[in-house]
Design a protein around this motif. Structure first.
Motif, PDB file in Angstrom:
ATOM      1  N   GLY A 487     -20.829 -67.904  24.457  1.00 32.00           N
ATOM      2  CA  GLY A 487     -22.081 -67.253  24.825  1.00 32.00           C
ATOM      3  C   GLY A 487     -22.198 -65.934  24.144  1.00 32.00           C
ATOM      4  N   ILE A 488     -23.562 -65.412  24.432  1.00 37.16           N
ATOM      5  CA  ILE A 488     -24.069 -64.013  23.617  1.00 37.16           C
ATOM      6  C   ILE A 488     -23.406 -62.949  24.312  1.00 37.16           C
ATOM      7  N   ALA A 489     -23.203 -62.972  25.426  1.00 38.33           N
ATOM      8  CA  ALA A 489     -22.551 -61.877  26.136  1.00 38.33           C
ATOM      9  C   ALA A 489     -21.083 -61.556  25.738  1.00 38.33           C
ATOM     10  N   ASN A 490     -20.270 -62.737  25.619  1.00 29.03           N
ATOM     11  CA  ASN A 490     -18.959 -62.474  25.333  1.00 29.03           C
ATOM     12  C   ASN A 490     -18.813 -62.176  23.587  1.00 29.03           C
ATOM     13  N   MET A 491     -19.968 -62.573  22.920  1.00 24.63           N
ATOM     14  CA  MET A 491     -20.084 -62.179  21.355  1.00 24.63           C
ATOM     15  C   MET A 491     -20.366 -60.849  21.318  1.00 24.63           C
ATOM     16  N   ARG A 492     -21.091 -60.198  22.083  1.00 27.47           N
ATOM     17  CA  ARG A 492     -21.448 -58.788  22.057  1.00 27.47           C
ATOM     18  C   ARG A 492     -20.218 -57.995  22.351  1.00 27.47           C
ATOM     19  N   PHE A 493     -19.552 -58.602  23.191  1.00 31.56           N
ATOM     20  CA  PHE A 493     -18.297 -57.723  23.366  1.00 31.56           C
ATOM     21  C   PHE A 493     -17.368 -57.357  22.215  1.00 31.56           C
ATOM     22  N   PHE A 494     -17.514 -58.435  21.217  1.00 28.68           N
ATOM     23  CA  PHE A 494     -16.867 -58.197  19.858  1.00 28.68           C
ATOM     24  C   PHE A 494     -17.636 -57.668  18.816  1.00 28.68           C
ATOM     25  N   GLN A 495     -18.981 -58.060  18.802  1.00 28.43           N
ATOM     26  CA  GLN A 495     -19.770 -57.607  17.894  1.00 28.43           C
ATOM     27  C   GLN A 495     -20.954 -56.786  18.752  1.00 28.43           C
ATOM     28  N   PRO A 496     -20.805 -55.490  19.080  1.00 31.05           N
ATOM     29  CA  PRO A 496     -21.732 -54.791  19.974  1.00 31.05           C
ATOM     30  C   PRO A 496     -23.147 -54.685  19.160  1.00 31.05           C
ATOM     31  N   ALA A 497     -23.258 -54.710  17.935  1.00 33.29           N
ATOM     32  CA  ALA A 497     -24.483 -54.442  17.143  1.00 33.29           C
ATOM     33  C   ALA A 497     -25.497 -55.678  17.013  1.00 33.29           C
ATOM     34  N   VAL A 498     -24.873 -56.958  17.580  1.00 34.61           N
ATOM     35  CA  VAL A 498     -25.855 -58.377  17.447  1.00 34.61           C
ATOM     36  C   VAL A 498     -26.816 -58.167  18.221  1.00 34.61           C
ATOM     37  N   SER A 499     -28.029 -58.516  17.317  1.00 38.91           N
ATOM     38  CA  SER A 499     -29.347 -58.625  18.125  1.00 38.91           C
ATOM     39  C   SER A 499     -29.945 -60.132  17.886  1.00 38.91           C
ATOM     40  N   LEU A 500     -30.342 -60.452  19.173  1.00 32.93           N
ATOM     41  CA  LEU A 500     -30.796 -61.676  19.241  1.00 32.93           C
ATOM     42  C   LEU A 500     -31.836 -61.767  20.234  1.00 32.93           C
ATOM     43  N   PRO A 501     -33.186 -61.127  19.871  1.00 35.86           N
ATOM     44  CA  PRO A 501     -34.160 -60.922  20.491  1.00 35.86           C
ATOM     45  C   PRO A 501     -34.981 -62.225  21.137  1.00 35.86           C
ATOM     46  N   TYR A 502     -34.785 -63.213  20.131  1.00 34.06           N
ATOM     47  CA  TYR A 502     -35.641 -64.286  20.826  1.00 34.06           C
ATOM     48  C   TYR A 502     -34.735 -65.321  21.626  1.00 34.06           C
ATOM     49  N   ILE A 503     -33.869 -64.962  22.201  1.00 37.99           N
ATOM     50  CA  ILE A 503     -33.093 -65.840  23.323  1.00 37.99           C
ATOM     51  C   ILE A 503     -32.937 -64.689  24.528  1.00 37.99           C
ATOM     52  N   SER A 504     -33.252 -65.275  25.748  1.00 40.32           N
ATOM     53  CA  SER A 504     -33.411 -64.749  27.153  1.00 40.32           C
ATOM     54  C   SER A 504     -32.013 -64.012  27.572  1.00 40.32           C
ATOM     55  N   GLN A 505     -32.024 -63.323  28.296  1.00 38.65           N
ATOM     56  CA  GLN A 505     -30.910 -62.504  29.122  1.00 38.65           C
ATOM     57  C   GLN A 505     -29.731 -63.819  29.643  1.00 38.65           C
ATOM     58  N   ASP A 506     -30.393 -64.614  30.414  1.00 41.49           N
ATOM     59  CA  ASP A 506     -29.799 -65.973  30.749  1.00 41.49           C
ATOM     60  C   ASP A 506     -29.349 -66.991  29.894  1.00 41.49           C
ATOM     61  N   GLU A 507     -29.768 -66.831  28.582  1.00 41.28           N
ATOM     62  CA  GLU A 507     -29.561 -67.559  27.577  1.00 41.28           C
ATOM     63  C   GLU A 507     -30.044 -69.156  27.764  1.00 41.28           C
ATOM     64  N   SER A 508     -30.775 -69.425  28.569  1.00 39.33           N
ATOM     65  CA  SER A 508     -31.305 -70.740  29.049  1.00 39.33           C
ATOM     66  C   SER A 508     -32.623 -70.763  28.233  1.00 39.33           C
ATOM     67  N   GLN A 509     -33.439 -69.685  27.583  1.00 42.39           N
ATOM     68  CA  GLN A 509     -34.822 -69.977  27.053  1.00 42.39           C
ATOM     69  C   GLN A 509     -34.757 -69.059  25.788  1.00 42.39           C
ATOM     70  N   GLY A 510     -35.811 -69.636  24.977  1.00 46.04           N
ATOM     71  CA  GLY A 510     -35.904 -69.110  23.539  1.00 46.04           C
ATOM     72  C   GLY A 510     -37.461 -68.852  23.414  1.00 46.04           C
ATOM     73  N   ALA A 511     -37.658 -68.133  22.237  1.00 43.12           N
ATOM     74  CA  ALA A 511     -39.167 -68.186  21.963  1.00 43.12           C
ATOM     75  C   ALA A 511     -39.235 -67.671  20.410  1.00 43.12           C
TER      76      ALA A 511
END
Length: 763
Positions: A487-511
């Motif tokens: 998941g994105i939350a775990n990924m950001r733990f290792f890569q804090p600078a990662v930016s995925l603005p088109y995926i929602s906070q709960d990761e179930s939605q995209g734009a």
């Protein structure tokens, strides 16, 4: 009831006058600060798909910025590679970074398309982290104040634009237009009132009442704007109706008071009470009819319509309240001093005292009723035929006044970048089972849907969750990496600078944002945009079964006119039917006739369609458009104009019908036959209705010269409608038709004659 009210007002007149004077103090303060709390053009249709999508983006996509500010730079001497230019951009970026709530600025260094071909023009994009319009407005104001402090080198120009700034500038322009219109019109109205009454005091009272009703209503709006979304154009509606209706009703009250005082010989207190009984009932009934149309504006679930409807209702209510309390209180104190200076009154009576003119006119029309009826109705039908050619469009910034900084900045943006970027379509995907949108099965469905859309619609490009210009396999490495981390939350733990603005906070939605081949800033493009939105939504509904786990919403700026038009015109037939039925029933029970209300409703509808026809001639075909200062012909009417004009015109058109029929009914009930009652009724109301109509026309016509095209349409439309009603309909059609109807004018079946209801309406 009105007799008791009049008695109460006369008895406590000093307290009532003091009460209203004290209210003016906070109202004046509130009205002068109203522009700070208004919200520009609030055009969203609540409950619509775009509205729901916007709420979703606000809540679940914190890195998506729905509000922004753009710094547009132009140099006549330097290119962006020159140190002086690059240092200027850097200063702006540093200022933006220092303002809390401003997102990291984006310049041509991140997106080369933000640079003109000659490298002399560019812009800097600053997203606002505000989640609602009010917060965005406050943040934009704070940010612009900081940006304007940056000193521009010689040879540079800077313009600020963006949604919140555009809304604030619209508010400022509409407020200035309203003030300038009042400044131009009020002296002329004052002269007309002096000619109508012959006395300075009698002329000043209606003017004072109109100004007070406007000021007090603006004060109320100031309070409401802290809790409700109130559009900036509400202040123009308040000014138009406050001055027009306020002066109109006061004119009737003052005229009736003078009649009771001088013609019938009553004392000043008794004359004031009788004025409330008679003229008070007329303005109460007239205000009720006007309010029926304004209430209808609350039916479409559009914030803009609600705001104008509420503002109109408030100003009519305040006007009636002033007319039934403050005005008779003042009149009961003035007494015969209402005719001060008396010499001027005598001169006016000598010049305008030919009262028999209206009596003779009525007799002349009734001598050939069929001819005048056919000719006058035929004129209105001919004008109404142009309504069949009506086109509708949604306002764009390019039709706004050239003096607006936001317009100047926006047009420079279009010169720099492709026009497609400023009216994008936003597509959001939500998984129904709440599984991560980045799972391969969900991505394949989203990709397949967008690929099918691109095969059918003029899509230029897209950016976001998927991009059909690249194969699906090119997307999978990133999303497989996310899956590998769990998941994105775990990924950001290792890569804090990662930016995925088109995926929602709960990761179930995209734009994703897609740019299409129409910019939406002209009539043709606007219609094409609307068709594109509708086509994509229709296609989505047709293929929904192929993507069972995805809920797809299609919105963005291009969806605003679609949802506004649907919300307005889906309700238009119901609004027309409701307004007609309620007005008919109220008029029927008030006048004790089934035929007169039918005539009134028919003529009202004809007045509205004839007004529409005149609007088509001016705003679509360009007839006399240059006189109104229209440089860029819209070639269509604003999408909101027909409904708003119908709701206001239908009520206002009843005004003079009510004034006239009330006096005709009084004479008929006193024993006159139908023809004599019509002639005397016109004799007693002809002068005052003509003066009132002229004043309303002047007030509304003043707003036809405003800078905003929507205010021009409202002002001109209302002026034309009042002209038609006060001349063609009142002077020719009404006496002609009533003559033809004869005794049938007063026919009411016994089962509809309800004594309690009739007495309640009469009282």
């Amino acid at each position: 009831m009105l007799t008791r009210l009049g008695t109460f007002v006369v008895r406590f007149r000093l307290y009532i006058i003091l009460f209203w004077i004290l209210l003016l103090i906070p109202a004046f303060y509130a009205s002068t600060h109203l522009h700070n709390v208004l919200q520009g053009e609030v055009t969203s249709a609540k409950g619509g798909e775009m509205y729901r999508q916007e709420a979703l983006l606000n809540k679940e996509f914190p890195e998506q910025y729905l509000y922004n500010i753009l710094i547009v730079l132009k140099s006549t001497q330097n290119k962006v590679e020159d140190p002086v230019y690059s240092q200027l951009i850097e200063r702006y970026i540093k200022v933006a970074q220092s303002v809390k709530g401003a997102a990291p600025p984006v310049s041509f260094q991140q997106d080369p398309s933000m640079l003109s071909q000659d490298h002399r023009n560019t812009f800097v994009y600053i997203g606002l982290e505000a989640r609602n319009y009010k917060d965005a407005d406050v943040l934009a104001l704070h940010l612009t104040e900081a940006l304007r402090k940056v000193e521009l080198p010689k040879g540079f120009e800077m313009r600020l634009t963006g949604g919140p700034l555009f809304g604030r500038e619209i508010t400022t322009v509409s407020a200035k237009d309203g003030f300038n219109t009042e400044k131009r019109i009020l002296p002329i109205v004052g002269v007309v009132l002096i000619f109508a009454f012959g006395g300075l005091v009698a002329a000043g009272l209606p003017l004072l009442m109109g100004m007070m009703s406007t000021l007090l209503t603006l004060g109320i709006l100031f309070i409401l704007a802290h809790f409700l979304e109130i559009t900036s154009l509400s202040q123009n509606i308040v000014s138009m109706l406050g001055l027009g209706v306020g002066i109109d009703y006061s004119l009737l009250m003052v005229n009736r008071f003078r009649e009771e005082l001088f013609d019938k010989g009553y004392g000043k207190e008794e004359a004031a009470i009788r004025t409330v009984e008679s003229a008070g009932r007329t303005i109460l009934y007239s205000g009720t009819v006007v309010s029926i149309g304004l209430i209808a504006l609350l039916i479409p679930n559009v914030v803009f319509m609600h705001s104008l409807g509420l503002s109109g209702l408030l100003v009519v209510f305040v006007t009636i309240l002033l007319g039934l309390t403050l005005l008779p209180a003042v009149l009961s104190l003035l007494g015969d001093r209402i005719n001060t200076p008396r010499r001027l009154v005598r001169m006016a009576k000598e010049a305008w005292g030919q009262k028999r003119f209206w009596y003779q006119w009525a007799r002349y029309i009734m001598s050939r009723p069929l001819f005048f009826g056919i000719v006058s109705i035929g004129m209105l039908v001919c004008l109404s035929l142009f309504t069949l050619e009506m086109k509708l469009w949604n306002t764009t910034i390019r039709i706004m006044p050239d003096s607006m900084e936001t317009k100047q900045g926006f047009e420079r943006l279009l010169d720099i970048d492709g026009k497609y970027k400023f009216a994008p379509i936003i597509v959001t995907f939500s998984t129904k089972d709440k599984s991560p949108i980045w799972l391969e099965k969900n991505l394949r469905d989203a990709y397949s849907f967008m690929q099918a859309v691109q095969n059918q619609e003029p899509i230029i490009s897209m950016v976001g969750l998927v991009n059909t210009s690249q194969p699906l396999d090119a997307h999978l490495p990133l999303y497989n990496t996310i899956a590998g981390y769990g998941g994105i939350a775990n990924m950001r733990f290792f890569q804090p600078a990662v930016s995925l603005p088109y995926i929602s906070q709960d990761e179930s939605q995209g734009a994703l944002v897609m740019y299409h081949a129409f910019d939406g800033y002209g009539i043709t493009e606007s219609s094409a945009d609307m068709n594109t939105i509708r086509d994509i939504r229709e296609f989505r509904d047709q293929v929904a079964t192929h993507f069972p786990n995805l809920e797809i919403m299609v919105g963005g700026m291009s969806a605003i006119p679609v949802e506004m038009q649907d919300a307005i015109y889906d309700n238009f037939p119901f609004i027309v039917i409701m307004t007609v039925i309620v007005t008919y029933l109220l008029t029927m029970f008030s006048f004790g006739s089934i035929l007169l209300p039918l005539k009134a409703v028919f003529l009202n509808l004809l007045s509205v369609t004839a007004t529409y026809g005149c609007m088509v001639l001016v705003f679509q075909k360009g007839f006399a458009a240059h006189i109104l200062g229209i440089d860029v012909l819209p070639e269509a009417l604003m999408v909101v104009s027909p409904l708003i004009l119908f709701c206001i015109i239908f009520g206002l058109s009843m005004d003079y019908e009510i004034f006239l029929l009330n006096r005709i009914r009084e004479e008929y009930d006193a024993g006159a036959d139908t023809e004599e009652a019509i002639a005397i009724g016109m004799e007693k109301t002809g002068g005052i209705i003509t003066s009132a109509g002229l004043i309303m026309i002047l007030v509304f016509l003043g707003f036809a010269f405003a800078r905003l095209i929507v205010i021009k349409e409202f002002g001109l439309g209302l002026a034309i409608a009042i002209f038609i009603d006060a001349t063609i309909i009142r002077l020719m059609v009404v006496p002609a038709l009533m003559k033809l109807f004869g005794r049938a004018n007063w026919f009411l079946p016994k089962f509809l004659d309800i004594p309690i209801l009739r007495k309640a309406l009469k009282d």
